[in-house]
Design a protein around this motif. Structure first.
Motif, PDB file in Angstrom:
ATOM      1  N   ASP A 548      -7.797  24.614  30.679  1.00 52.08           N
ATOM      2  CA  ASP A 548      -7.658  25.768  29.781  1.00 52.08           C
ATOM      3  C   ASP A 548      -6.405  26.606  30.002  1.00 52.08           C
ATOM      4  OD1 ASP A 548     -10.292  27.667  31.519  1.00 52.08           O
ATOM      5  OD2 ASP A 548      -8.269  27.039  32.139  1.00 52.08           O
ATOM      6  N   CYS A 549      -5.568  26.247  30.978  1.00 48.26           N
ATOM      7  CA  CYS A 549      -4.347  27.033  31.180  1.00 48.26           C
ATOM      8  C   CYS A 549      -3.099  26.330  30.658  1.00 48.26           C
ATOM      9  CB  CYS A 549      -4.174  27.401  32.653  1.00 48.26           C
ATOM     10  SG  CYS A 549      -3.877  25.987  33.728  1.00 48.26           S
ATOM     11  N   LEU A 550      -3.257  25.074  30.145  1.00 47.28           N
ATOM     12  CA  LEU A 550      -2.104  24.327  29.659  1.00 47.28           C
ATOM     13  C   LEU A 550      -2.184  24.084  28.156  1.00 47.28           C
ATOM     14  CD1 LEU A 550      -1.648  21.614  32.457  1.00 47.28           C
ATOM     15  CD2 LEU A 550      -0.477  23.818  32.223  1.00 47.28           C
ATOM     16  N   LYS A 551      -1.054  24.267  27.498  1.00 46.46           N
ATOM     17  CA  LYS A 551      -0.982  24.047  26.059  1.00 46.46           C
ATOM     18  C   LYS A 551      -0.550  22.617  25.742  1.00 46.46           C
ATOM     19  CE  LYS A 551       1.499  25.663  21.926  1.00 46.46           C
ATOM     20  NZ  LYS A 551       2.574  26.561  21.426  1.00 46.46           N
ATOM     21  N   GLU A 552       0.520  22.170  26.387  1.00 48.55           N
ATOM     22  CA  GLU A 552       1.048  20.821  26.159  1.00 48.55           C
ATOM     23  C   GLU A 552       1.423  20.174  27.490  1.00 48.55           C
ATOM     24  OE1 GLU A 552       3.497  20.443  22.197  1.00 48.55           O
ATOM     25  OE2 GLU A 552       4.105  22.271  23.224  1.00 48.55           O
ATOM     26  N   PRO A 574       2.531  26.102  29.734  1.00 51.09           N
ATOM     27  CA  PRO A 574       1.302  26.913  29.879  1.00 51.09           C
ATOM     28  C   PRO A 574       0.986  27.654  28.574  1.00 51.09           C
ATOM     29  CG  PRO A 574       2.853  27.312  31.685  1.00 51.09           C
ATOM     30  CD  PRO A 574       3.597  26.566  30.633  1.00 51.09           C
ATOM     31  N   LYS A 575      -0.268  27.991  28.417  1.00 47.54           N
ATOM     32  CA  LYS A 575      -0.674  28.776  27.251  1.00 47.54           C
ATOM     33  C   LYS A 575      -0.099  30.186  27.355  1.00 47.54           C
ATOM     34  CE  LYS A 575      -4.931  26.246  26.263  1.00 47.54           C
ATOM     35  NZ  LYS A 575      -6.404  26.318  26.175  1.00 47.54           N
ATOM     36  N   LYS A 576       0.090  30.824  26.188  1.00 48.25           N
ATOM     37  CA  LYS A 576       0.663  32.165  26.158  1.00 48.25           C
ATOM     38  C   LYS A 576      -0.192  33.137  26.968  1.00 48.25           C
ATOM     39  CE  LYS A 576       3.220  31.935  21.796  1.00 48.25           C
ATOM     40  NZ  LYS A 576       3.400  32.531  20.449  1.00 48.25           N
ATOM     41  N   GLU A 577       0.542  33.974  27.711  1.00 44.71           N
ATOM     42  CA  GLU A 577      -0.096  35.026  28.512  1.00 44.71           C
ATOM     43  C   GLU A 577      -1.055  34.470  29.569  1.00 44.71           C
ATOM     44  OE1 GLU A 577       0.023  38.303  24.873  1.00 44.71           O
ATOM     45  OE2 GLU A 577      -1.897  37.791  25.813  1.00 44.71           O
ATOM     46  N   VAL A 578      -0.845  33.181  29.924  1.00 41.06           N
ATOM     47  CA  VAL A 578      -1.646  32.563  30.989  1.00 41.06           C
ATOM     48  C   VAL A 578      -0.692  32.033  32.046  1.00 41.06           C
ATOM     49  CG1 VAL A 578      -3.271  30.751  31.619  1.00 41.06           C
ATOM     50  CG2 VAL A 578      -3.514  31.941  29.431  1.00 41.06           C
ATOM     51  N   GLN A 579      -0.900  32.417  33.272  1.00 38.89           N
ATOM     52  CA  GLN A 579      -0.020  31.960  34.352  1.00 38.89           C
ATOM     53  C   GLN A 579      -0.448  30.586  34.851  1.00 38.89           C
ATOM     54  OE1 GLN A 579       0.519  34.700  37.544  1.00 38.89           O
ATOM     55  NE2 GLN A 579       1.978  35.928  36.371  1.00 38.89           N
ATOM     56  N   ILE A 604       7.500  23.074  34.798  1.00 42.66           N
ATOM     57  CA  ILE A 604       7.090  24.079  33.820  1.00 42.66           C
ATOM     58  C   ILE A 604       8.198  24.283  32.786  1.00 42.66           C
ATOM     59  CG2 ILE A 604       6.201  26.410  33.463  1.00 42.66           C
ATOM     60  CD1 ILE A 604       4.445  24.721  35.263  1.00 42.66           C
ATOM     61  N   GLN A 605       7.861  24.083  31.509  1.00 47.13           N
ATOM     62  CA  GLN A 605       8.814  24.289  30.428  1.00 47.13           C
ATOM     63  C   GLN A 605       8.251  25.286  29.408  1.00 47.13           C
ATOM     64  OE1 GLN A 605       9.524  20.118  29.109  1.00 47.13           O
ATOM     65  NE2 GLN A 605      11.629  20.452  29.774  1.00 47.13           N
ATOM     66  N   SER A 606       9.154  25.962  28.710  1.00 51.76           N
ATOM     67  CA  SER A 606       8.702  26.898  27.680  1.00 51.76           C
ATOM     68  C   SER A 606       8.194  26.162  26.450  1.00 51.76           C
ATOM     69  CB  SER A 606       9.843  27.840  27.281  1.00 51.76           C
ATOM     70  OG  SER A 606      10.963  27.088  26.831  1.00 51.76           O
ATOM     71  N   ALA A 607       8.685  24.938  26.227  1.00 47.31           N
ATOM     72  CA  ALA A 607       8.233  24.123  25.104  1.00 47.31           C
ATOM     73  C   ALA A 607       8.537  22.662  25.406  1.00 47.31           C
ATOM     74  CB  ALA A 607       8.917  24.545  23.808  1.00 47.31           C
ATOM     75  N   VAL A 608       7.656  21.770  24.976  1.00 49.96           N
ATOM     76  CA  VAL A 608       7.877  20.340  25.158  1.00 49.96           C
ATOM     77  C   VAL A 608       8.797  19.845  24.055  1.00 49.96           C
ATOM     78  CG1 VAL A 608       6.782  18.072  25.081  1.00 49.96           C
ATOM     79  CG2 VAL A 608       5.694  19.929  26.343  1.00 49.96           C
ATOM     80  N   GLU A 609       9.878  19.174  24.452  1.00 50.72           N
ATOM     81  CA  GLU A 609      10.833  18.673  23.467  1.00 50.72           C
ATOM     82  C   GLU A 609      10.279  17.454  22.738  1.00 50.72           C
ATOM     83  OE1 GLU A 609      14.097  18.588  26.625  1.00 50.72           O
ATOM     84  OE2 GLU A 609      15.216  19.049  24.789  1.00 50.72           O
ATOM     85  N   VAL A 610      10.469  17.451  21.395  1.00 47.76           N
ATOM     86  CA  VAL A 610       9.996  16.323  20.596  1.00 47.76           C
ATOM     87  C   VAL A 610      11.111  15.848  19.681  1.00 47.76           C
ATOM     88  CG1 VAL A 610       7.585  17.048  20.630  1.00 47.76           C
ATOM     89  CG2 VAL A 610       9.095  17.874  18.810  1.00 47.76           C
ATOM     90  N   THR A 611      10.965  14.614  19.178  1.00 43.49           N
ATOM     91  CA  THR A 611      11.931  14.048  18.234  1.00 43.49           C
ATOM     92  C   THR A 611      11.595  14.534  16.827  1.00 43.49           C
ATOM     93  OG1 THR A 611      10.582  12.094  17.779  1.00 43.49           O
ATOM     94  CG2 THR A 611      12.072  11.995  19.669  1.00 43.49           C
ATOM     95  N   GLY A 612      12.369  14.042  15.861  1.00 44.88           N
ATOM     96  CA  GLY A 612      12.113  14.417  14.471  1.00 44.88           C
ATOM     97  C   GLY A 612      10.780  13.915  13.968  1.00 44.88           C
ATOM     98  N   THR A 613      10.255  12.873  14.588  1.00 49.89           N
ATOM     99  CA  THR A 613       8.939  12.356  14.192  1.00 49.89           C
ATOM    100  C   THR A 613       7.848  12.819  15.153  1.00 49.89           C
ATOM    101  OG1 THR A 613       9.443  10.308  15.399  1.00 49.89           O
ATOM    102  CG2 THR A 613       9.893  10.331  13.043  1.00 49.89           C
ATOM    103  N   PHE A 614       8.167  13.896  15.882  1.00 46.75           N
ATOM    104  CA  PHE A 614       7.201  14.549  16.771  1.00 46.75           C
ATOM    105  C   PHE A 614       6.753  13.675  17.949  1.00 46.75           C
ATOM    106  CE2 PHE A 614       6.744  16.382  12.515  1.00 46.75           C
ATOM    107  CZ  PHE A 614       7.085  17.695  12.791  1.00 46.75           C
ATOM    108  N   LYS A 615       7.623  12.731  18.347  1.00 46.35           N
ATOM    109  CA  LYS A 615       7.359  11.978  19.567  1.00 46.35           C
ATOM    110  C   LYS A 615       7.960  12.731  20.740  1.00 46.35           C
ATOM    111  CE  LYS A 615       7.250   7.353  17.519  1.00 46.35           C
ATOM    112  NZ  LYS A 615       7.879   6.012  17.504  1.00 46.35           N
ATOM    113  N   GLN A 616       7.207  12.805  21.821  1.00 46.22           N
ATOM    114  CA  GLN A 616       7.709  13.515  22.998  1.00 46.22           C
ATOM    115  C   GLN A 616       8.922  12.797  23.576  1.00 46.22           C
ATOM    116  OE1 GLN A 616       4.288  13.728  25.584  1.00 46.22           O
ATOM    117  NE2 GLN A 616       3.546  15.611  24.649  1.00 46.22           N
TER     118      GLN A 616
END
Length: 663
Positions: A548-552, A574-579, A604-616
């Protein structure tokens, strides 16, 4: 100084001249012959001399210009012999299966030791009777119907082998569940096989209880190999087995079985999703009988089996292979580098089995004066690196290493019968005719084969890496995955060399050198290999994001100096406002993932990078690895002592790189 080949050619030329010029008729005493007779005699002597010289020259010439030709011929002979035996068995009536070979061995030498496990040993006859008891107990059980698929959830122990033989006698396919999996993965693997019965080892009771509500809802019969069970819905089974008869099971119980019938389901991790159940039918498992015998293993050999029985290596090569040869199995619960050679000495082991990591662990163990004091003559397996191969031979003596390439569901294989260090096999005309295959150019960025203007694949040139693909034929079929047509179709590659053809996509990049040796290069897609196990990154990502503390979570494998394969790493958001909570995530991965699949590093990243077809995107992450001096993002490492993910410092990093800290 002339080249060695030039010197050999000069020697052959002089040899011919000597043989011709020194015939008896060049001597002075030949005058009593007529001129015509003399000419005929000289001509005949010249022909004979040339033939004799050729007989002497050919072996030298072949050794010089084709040094492996005799080994190729012997290998081809073995291949023909195996095919002839296989075809002969296919023609037998009633139909002949692996079980029938076991029964033949039991009849031939009933009192010979078949299995040695810890302080117990079991003869072929004893094994036969114990499997009869299990079969009789099961077939009289209300929850089982003849031919039902049964899932086997056990570690390495004799009961595993007894139970499989029992189920073979009853004509039931068997799903070989990895005893390390839990919760979601366990339930998924069970459901893939559509099993009606689950037979579990006593020590796995808690793991079964975790998924018991779902099993009960499906009406599954759950049997525990213990004499007592206090959990409603889990029935004790050992007591029923002890009371059952050991009378033979009539052949009629398996009369419905054909060569295309499933024999076992063996699970393999793919590039996406949860493990897939590869369908291994009776025909394919019949071919597995030849694996050890074709490598020179005989009845007098003692085989050391310490690889998991739920894997193809342990089950098909180790167990099924020894049924064909009538050898003795020294069965271990798991691999132990510290006990390995002591066991070999204690039991006079002559044949060992390995995956790459096994050899590395043995080489990394502390050296001893008696390292070469053993009777092991042959090592069979796959995944050994060239440098480990050399080190192993130098340290442990003159052991013949038979490296091979194969996969659970694949339809092509190679054997390094020459012993060329680093190669997985050798390619030649006869092999390719029987099992058509090729290497095609592969775009690793787009994760697909390169095609020409006509939409056909482009074959790789010698020395270039390429994707290994093998034509799907009657002799080399591909059965696919149970309950997973999507993943089955992903392994089929169409329009490879001509329109309408169909090939199996191994997912492995290979390279063939100028001497026709083939080398493994890498795996394509998202799967990486660690500690001899395939890890599907999507499965691990799914498990991580349940927390429950991870978004992606973007999971990939990174290389560590001195270690085989790649170790797991995850770039998480991490999810917003969750350490980030290292202890919570540690508890989560330990409870949901087997040890080899747990990400050792977290970024730890602020956002997971994806391609144009949303592949990580993974390529850059893999290249950057886990170096805190190169990465600005916070880095953590799994620490079993602290039972948490703790910050990865430069000091810890250098300890790992230097080899003072082992992973």
């Amino acid at each position: 100084m002339p080249h060695s080949k030039s010197l050999k050619l000069l020697f052959f030329s002089m040899l011919i001249k000597t043989l011709i010029c020194n015939t008896p008729h060049f001597a002075a005493g030949a005058s009593h012959f007529s001129v015509q007779a003399l000419k005929k005699e000289i001509t005949m002597e010249i022909y004979i001399s040339i033939i004799l010289a050729s007989l002497l020259i050919i072996p030298f010439a072949l050794k010089t210009f084709s040094p492996y030709v005799w080994m190729d011929i012997v290998y081809f002979g073995d291949l023909v012999r195996i095919l002839v035996k296989f075809v002969a068995r296919r023609r037998r009536r009633p139909l002949f299966f692996v079980l029938d070979r076991f029964l033949e061995q039991t009849e031939a030498h009933p009192d010979k030791t078949f299995i040695v496990f810890e302080n117990e040993s079991y003869t072929y006859a004893c094994t036969d009777k114990r499997s009869n008891k299990i079969a009789n107990a099961l077939q009289s059980h209300a929850g089982y119907k003849g031919g039902d698929t049964v899932a086997l959830f056990m570690g390495n122990e004799p009961a595993f082998l007894f139970t499989w033989l029992a189920l073979a006698k009853l004509g039931s396919p068997v799903a070989l569940l990895n005893h390390n999996i839990r919760t979601k993965s366990l339930l998924h693997c069970f459901n893939c096989s559509k099993a009606k019965v689950l037979i579990a080892a006593a020590e796995l009771k808690e793991a079964v209880e975790d998924v018991l509500p779902s099993l009960i809802e499906q009406g599954v019969t759950v049997l525990l190999m213990s004499k007592h069970s206090d959990t409603p819905g889990i029935q004790s089974f050992s007591d029923e087995v002890e009371e059952a008869s050991d009378d033979p099971i009539p052949r009629s119980f398996r009369s419905h079985i054909t060569f295309k019938s499933p024999a076992v389901y063996i699970y393999t991790s793919g590039t996406t999703g949860l493990p897939k159940a590869a369908v291994v039918n009776q025909n394919r498992i019949l071919t597995a009988l030849a694996v050890l015998s074709s490598n020179g293993v005989v009845s007098s050999d003692v085989f050391y089996l310490n690889l998991p029985l739920y894997h193809t290596a342990g089950f098909a090569v180790g167990f099924i292979g020894t049924i064909e040869t009538g050898s003795t199995i020294i069965l271990k619960r798991k691999f132990s580098a510290s006990q390995f050679w002591d066991d070999c000495r204690k039991h006079n082991v002559t044949v060992i089995q390995y995956i790459g990591e096994v050899m590395r662990y043995l080489c990394c163990a502390p050296k001893k004066d008696n390292d070469k004091d053993h009777k092991v003559r042959l090592a069979i397996g796959n995944g050994i690196r060239a440098e480990i191969w050399k080190e192993f031979l130098n340290r442990f003596g003159n052991i013949q290493i038979r490296e091979f390439y194969a996969s659970t569901e694949g339809n092509v294989g190679f054997l390094n019968y020459v012993g060329k260090i680093g190669a997985i096999g050798r390619v030649h005309f006869f092999h390719r005719k029987l099992f058509p295959y090729t290497l095609v150019k592969y775009d690793t960025e787009r994760d697909e084969p390169v095609r020409d203007a006509n939409g056909l694949c482009i074959e790789s040139r010698k020395g270039e890496p390429g994707l290994l693909v093998s034509k799907i034929t009657n002799l080399a079929p591909f059965a696919g995955y149970a309950q997973n047509e999507e993943q089955t179709e992903r392994k089929r590659l169409r329009n490879v060399l001509k329109k309408g053809d169909l090939y199996f996509n191994t997912g492995d990049l290979m390279r063939i050198d100028k001497d026709n040796f083939i080398y493994f290069q890498d795996r394509v897609g998202d799967t990486f290999r660690w500690k001899g196990e395939n890890v599907a990154t999507t499965e691990v990502s799914d498990i991580l994001t349940i927390c429950d503390c991870l978004k992606e979570a973007n999971v990939y494998g990174v290389q560590v100096p001195g270690h085989e394969g790649r170790i797991g790493m995850a770039a998480v958001t991490p999810k917003k406002e969750v350490q980030f909570d290292g202890r919570k995530i540690y508890n989560h991965v330990v409870s949901c993932l087997p040890s080899y699949a747990r990400p050792r590093f977290i970024r730890i990243q602020s956002a997971v990078e994806v391609t144009g077809t949303f592949k990580q995107m993974k390529v850059k992450l893999v290249e950057e690895g886990f170096d805190p001096g190169r990465i600005q993002d916070p880095l953590y490492i799994l620490d079993d002592n602290a039972k948490s993910y703790v910050p990865l410092t430069a000091q810890i990093y250098h300890a790992i790189i230097s080899g003072s800290t082992k992973l």
